[in-house]
Design an enzyme around this catalytic site. Structure first.
Site, short mmCIF file in Angstrom:
data_model
loop_
_atom_site.label_atom_id
_atom_site.label_comp_id
_atom_site.label_asym_id
_atom_site.label_seq_id
_atom_site.Cartn_x
_atom_site.Cartn_y
_atom_site.Cartn_z
N LYS A 88 0.83 -1.20 0.00
CA LYS A 88 0.00 0.00 0.00
C LYS A 88 0.87 1.26 0.00
O LYS A 88 0.69 2.14 -0.83
CB LYS A 88 -0.93 0.01 1.23
CG LYS A 88 -1.86 -1.17 1.31
CD LYS A 88 -2.75 -1.11 2.53
CE LYS A 88 -2.02 -1.27 3.86
NZ LYS A 88 -1.44 -2.60 4.10
N ARG A 164 -10.22 -0.19 8.86
CA ARG A 164 -9.65 -1.51 9.11
C ARG A 164 -10.60 -2.38 9.90
O ARG A 164 -10.24 -3.48 10.29
CB ARG A 164 -8.38 -1.33 9.93
CG ARG A 164 -7.11 -1.59 9.13
CD ARG A 164 -6.00 -1.50 10.12
NE ARG A 164 -4.78 -2.04 9.63
CZ ARG A 164 -3.83 -1.34 9.04
NH1 ARG A 164 -4.01 -0.07 8.78
NH2 ARG A 164 -2.70 -1.92 8.68
N ARG A 199 11.65 -5.41 5.02
CA ARG A 199 11.36 -3.98 4.83
C ARG A 199 12.27 -3.10 5.69
O ARG A 199 12.56 -3.39 6.83
CB ARG A 199 9.91 -3.69 5.19
CG ARG A 199 9.63 -2.19 5.28
CD ARG A 199 8.19 -1.84 5.36
NE ARG A 199 7.43 -2.65 6.29
CZ ARG A 199 6.10 -2.72 6.26
NH1 ARG A 199 5.41 -2.06 5.34
NH2 ARG A 199 5.46 -3.45 7.14
N ARG A 228 10.87 -1.47 11.30
CA ARG A 228 9.68 -1.22 12.12
C ARG A 228 9.57 -2.25 13.22
O ARG A 228 9.85 -3.43 13.00
CB ARG A 228 8.42 -1.27 11.23
CG ARG A 228 8.02 0.09 10.74
CD ARG A 228 6.95 0.05 9.70
NE ARG A 228 5.77 -0.74 10.06
CZ ARG A 228 4.68 -0.78 9.31
NH1 ARG A 228 4.61 -0.07 8.20
NH2 ARG A 228 3.64 -1.52 9.66
N ARG A 239 -0.76 -9.77 12.61
CA ARG A 239 -1.39 -8.66 11.86
C ARG A 239 -2.20 -9.20 10.69
O ARG A 239 -3.30 -8.72 10.39
CB ARG A 239 -0.32 -7.69 11.34
CG ARG A 239 0.22 -6.76 12.42
CD ARG A 239 1.59 -6.22 12.08
NE ARG A 239 1.62 -5.43 10.88
CZ ARG A 239 2.73 -5.15 10.20
NH1 ARG A 239 3.90 -5.63 10.61
NH2 ARG A 239 2.69 -4.41 9.13
P1 AP5 Z 1 4.76 -1.47 1.88
O1 AP5 Z 1 4.47 -0.61 0.72
O2 AP5 Z 1 5.45 -0.84 3.06
O3 AP5 Z 1 3.46 -2.26 2.34
P2 AP5 Z 1 2.19 -1.77 3.15
O4 AP5 Z 1 1.00 -2.47 2.55
O5 AP5 Z 1 2.14 -0.29 3.24
O6 AP5 Z 1 2.53 -2.46 4.52
P3 AP5 Z 1 2.31 -2.01 6.02
O7 AP5 Z 1 3.01 -3.05 6.85
O8 AP5 Z 1 2.71 -0.60 6.24
O9 AP5 Z 1 0.81 -2.17 6.17
P4 AP5 Z 1 0.06 -2.36 7.46
O10 AP5 Z 1 -1.32 -2.21 6.97
O11 AP5 Z 1 0.33 -3.61 8.21
O12 AP5 Z 1 0.68 -1.27 8.41
P5 AP5 Z 1 0.26 0.22 8.77
O13 AP5 Z 1 1.47 1.03 8.76
O14 AP5 Z 1 -0.91 0.68 8.00
O15 AP5 Z 1 5.61 -2.70 1.36
C1 AP5 Z 1 6.08 -3.69 2.24
C2 AP5 Z 1 7.46 -4.19 1.76
O16 AP5 Z 1 7.32 -4.85 0.50
C3 AP5 Z 1 8.47 -3.06 1.53
O17 AP5 Z 1 9.72 -3.49 1.92
C4 AP5 Z 1 8.43 -2.83 0.01
O18 AP5 Z 1 9.64 -2.34 -0.47
C5 AP5 Z 1 8.10 -4.22 -0.52
N1 AP5 Z 1 7.25 -4.17 -1.71
C6 AP5 Z 1 6.21 -3.33 -1.95
N2 AP5 Z 1 5.67 -3.59 -3.17
C7 AP5 Z 1 6.38 -4.62 -3.69
C8 AP5 Z 1 6.29 -5.34 -4.93
N3 AP5 Z 1 5.37 -5.08 -5.85
N4 AP5 Z 1 7.18 -6.35 -5.14
C9 AP5 Z 1 8.14 -6.66 -4.19
N5 AP5 Z 1 8.26 -6.00 -3.02
C10 AP5 Z 1 7.39 -4.99 -2.77
O19 AP5 Z 1 -0.24 -0.01 10.27
C11 AP5 Z 1 0.63 -0.36 11.29
C12 AP5 Z 1 -0.12 -0.55 12.59
O20 AP5 Z 1 -0.82 0.65 12.96
C13 AP5 Z 1 -1.22 -1.63 12.58
O21 AP5 Z 1 -0.73 -2.92 12.81
C14 AP5 Z 1 -2.13 -1.13 13.70
O22 AP5 Z 1 -1.63 -1.47 14.96
C15 AP5 Z 1 -2.07 0.37 13.54
N6 AP5 Z 1 -3.14 0.87 12.64
C16 AP5 Z 1 -2.99 1.44 11.42
N7 AP5 Z 1 -4.17 1.76 10.89
C17 AP5 Z 1 -5.11 1.40 11.80
C18 AP5 Z 1 -6.54 1.47 11.82
N8 AP5 Z 1 -7.24 1.97 10.81
N9 AP5 Z 1 -7.18 0.99 12.89
C19 AP5 Z 1 -6.51 0.48 13.94
N10 AP5 Z 1 -5.14 0.39 13.99
C20 AP5 Z 1 -4.46 0.84 12.92
#
Ligand code: AP5
Length: 594
Positions: A88, A164, A199, A228, A239
């Site tokens: 994402k 979410r 990552r 992270r 997760r």
């Molecule tokens: P990346 O682009 O970083 O992936 P992402 O989908 O953004 O992953 P996140 O881990 O950030 O998502 P998440 O939803 O778990 O975490 P968030 O920060 O929102 O890519 C990942 C890796 O893959 C990178 O190394 C990248 O280089 C590689 N990659 C990308 N595309 C690729 C491709 N096509 N091919 C190969 N490699 C690739 O949330 C974190 C925490 O915050 C949650 O666990 C929760 O505790 C809290 N939180 C956030 N939002 C909420 C909510 N709405 N409600 C409650 N708690 C929340």
């Protein structure tokens, strides 16, 4: 401290449910007066909030019968979702670069709170570090505050990681905050874990790297990368589990605007798909932004009766003729599916759309709707530089049996006389032809065949097959084909080569399917609908009458293959899949027209 939002002359004060949860007695620890957000949020009062009614800029001419302009200068509103590490954040970087939307990532907002050491951050930290969701009321308040800021309203927004949970999705619905599109990145579990563990983040630029997939450009950058806290294998698994538990409930809220994208491809290729979808949306919004309308009501009524109201399957499909919005919805829906299929290299495609105006077995059949649909598709491909041949079959048979199906009588003339725009597309990028091998010219890039069908005693399949053979790898799209055998004049079905003909007819892949559902043998009332747009699953909807007198379509289930009548029955009756079925069903397809 909480900052105060600037007001606007066109703003309306409304009650904001998520923030109401900050009531001190209900949740003392979350009393707003004791909460500290980092300074990037603006806030009015615990219970009221200003939302600006800036959607529609109107030049209203109050007299009836005059033309007015409704300008809806509304920017893009995009939600992106997917499992942890589905990419994402990576796609958001590319989307922001190209479309300039305001990126609102709840993960980033929360991490900023944690690193600033605010009270919100301290509360969120324990949840995040253990891979659990932060409580809804904290996240929802952050998001709604951020969405209400002027930059998001002006430039449009890209919401990443929210909603979410079902409750989060409902909070947005209650506030009438709805995206134009809901993008879901689909990646297999085993890939996700590797992506998380590898990552790394650059704290200086905010850029996302991966040790194997996207290594840093220099040693200097590599040295400052951070991992992270929630990117360990164990936490990723938890997760992922939480994501799966919530995904279905959230996607039911957005099923009509969901676009699932294969996220297990190179990031540039994934972005190409997203870019296409968003560019198309933008194009549609621009086309709608200055729209001449005949004023029978004032422009405000016009704005409130537009597709915002039916979001998803259009309602009032029994009202004939269909409104322009309903037709546009279907033209658009078919176009997007067809474009995706052709872009994916599919070459033998069929579109089957059976709304009352396109059902030749209903009195309300309107040939103009079919022609407009064909024009929208042909012009759009021509716009992309493709030379499109639009083909209508000519007369078949000999002697007393010579002729063409009634449904197609006069269509070729209508096509020739239609308005194909002022850009000289007709005759250059768009040509009109018939069906058969000799219609295929070297310069043609693709073919759109208008309702090819058998006539009494005559079979179109041989001409069709000769044409597709001559077309080779170039796309051939059948719009509402009727390739079932028809009986000869004596009432006898042609049997010679029948199996081969039917097999050939079935070799075209569905790229769009829409059909209304009625009780068997009736055409009223509408009970539901089935919709499929390439490359997604078949969606089954039930039509529901609300106490207010309005109607809506509720998503019941999705299917990989077109559902059978038994499967439809079961879904309507709320039976789980694969349970023993009754011998006969209460629902029937509208008719056997295809
Ligand atoms: P990346 O682009 O970083 O992936 P992402 O989908 O953004 O992953 P996140 O881990 O950030 O998502 P998440 O939803 O778990 O975490 P968030 O920060 O929102 O890519 C990942 C890796 O893959 C990178 O190394 C990248 O280089 C590689 N990659 C990308 N595309 C690729 C491709 N096509 N091919 C190969 N490699 C690739 O949330 C974190 C925490 O915050 C949650 O666990 C929760 O505790 C809290 N939180 C956030 N939002 C909420 C909510 N709405 N409600 C409650 N708690 C929340």
């Amino acid at each position: 401290m909480l900052a105060t939002s600037s007001s606007s002359s066109s703003s309306t004060a409304i009650s904001l449910h998520p923030l109401a949860n900050y009531n001190a007695s209900a949740t003392p620890s979350l009393n707003p007066s004791s909460l500290s957000f980092s300074s990037s949020y603006s806030y009015l009062s615990p219970l009221s909030f200003r939302l600006h009614s800036s959607k529609t800029h109107l030049r209203i001419t109050p007299k009836k019968g005059l033309r007015v302009s409704c300008s809806t200068n509304e920017p893009l509103k995009v939600m992106i979702s997917g499992a942890p590490a589905s990419g994402k954040g990576t796609q958001c970087e590319l989307i922001v670069q190209k479309f300039g939307l305001v990126h609102i990532s709840t993960g980033d907002l929360l991490r900023a709170e944690v690193s600033s050491g605010t009270e919100i951050g301290n509360k969120a930290k324990e949840f995040m570090n253990s891979g659990r969701l932060v409580p809804d009321e904290i996240v929802t308040a952050m998001v709604t505050v951020r969405l209400s800021r002027q930059d998001a309203k002006e430039k449009g927004w890209l919401l990443d990681g929210y909603p979410r949970s079902f409750a989060q999705a409902q909070s947005l619905e209650e506030l009438n905050i709805r995206p134009d599109i809901y993008i879901v990145l689909d990646v297999p579990d085993e890939i996700l874990i590797d992506r998380c563990v590898g990552r790394r983040l650059d704290p200086v630029t905010g850029k996302i790297y991966h040790l194997k997939n996207f290594p840093p450009e220099s040693e200097e950058i590599k040295a400052r990368l951070v991992t992270r806290a929630d990117d360990t294998e164990e936490k990723v698994k938890s997760r992922l589990e939480i994501y799966k538990q919530n995904a279905a409930a959230i996607s039911s809220t957005y099923s009509s605007i969901t676009n699932k994208i294969d996220g297990n491809r190179p990031k540039e290729i994934i972005f190409k798909d997203i870019d296409f979808l968003l560019s198309q949306l933008l194009k549609d919004k621009t086309a709608k932004s200055v729209k001449p309308v005949l004023q029978t009501e004032n422009c405000l009524d016009q704005a409130s009766s537009n597709e915002e109201k039916w979001r998803g399957i259009p309602t009032r499909l029994n009202n004939i003729p269909h409104s322009r919005e309903i037709r546009n919805y279907f033209y658009d829906d078919v176009l997007q599916a067809t474009q995706r299929a052709v872009n994916d290299g599919r070459t033998r495609l069929k579109v089957e759309i059976n709304i009352p105006e396109l059902n030749p077995e209903m009195d309300v059949y309107r040939i103009g709707t079919l022609m407009e649909l064909v024009r929208v598709i042909a012009l759009s491909f021509a716009d992309d530089g493709k030379r499109v041949k639009v083909c209508v079959q000519g007369s078949m048979g000999e002697g007393a049996l010579a002729g063409m199906p009634l449904q197609l009588a006069g269509t070729r003339k209508i096509l020739e006389f239609m308005d194909w725009g002022n850009y000289g597309a007709m005759g250059t990028f768009i040509k009109i032809g018939s069906i058969g091998a000799k219609e295929v010219d070297e310069e043609d890039d693709m073919f759109i065949l208008v309702a090819p069908q058998n006539a009494v005693g005559n079979c179109i399949i041989d001409d069709l097959r000769a044409m597709t053979d001559a077309a080779g790898k170039r796309p051939v799209i059948l719009i509402n084909p009727r390739l079932k055998d028809l009986p000869g004049s004596s009432g006898i079905m042609q049997t010679m080569g029948r199996d081969k003909r039917l097999e050939y007819a079935a070799s075209f892949e569905s790229c769009y399917f829409f059909r209304l559902l009625y009780y068997a043998g009736t055409q009223y009332p509408i009970m539901g609908a089935i919709r499929m747009t390439y490359p997604y699953d078949y969606e089954l909807y039930k039509r529901v009458d609300e106490p207010s007198g309005k109607e809506k379509y509720v998503s019941l289930s999705t299917f990989k293959e077109r559902p059978t009548i038994d499967e439809i029955n079961d879904a309507f009756l709320g039976k789980p899949r694969n349970k023993d079925k009754k011998a006969s069903g209460i629902w029937g397809f509208l008719s056997g027209v295809f």
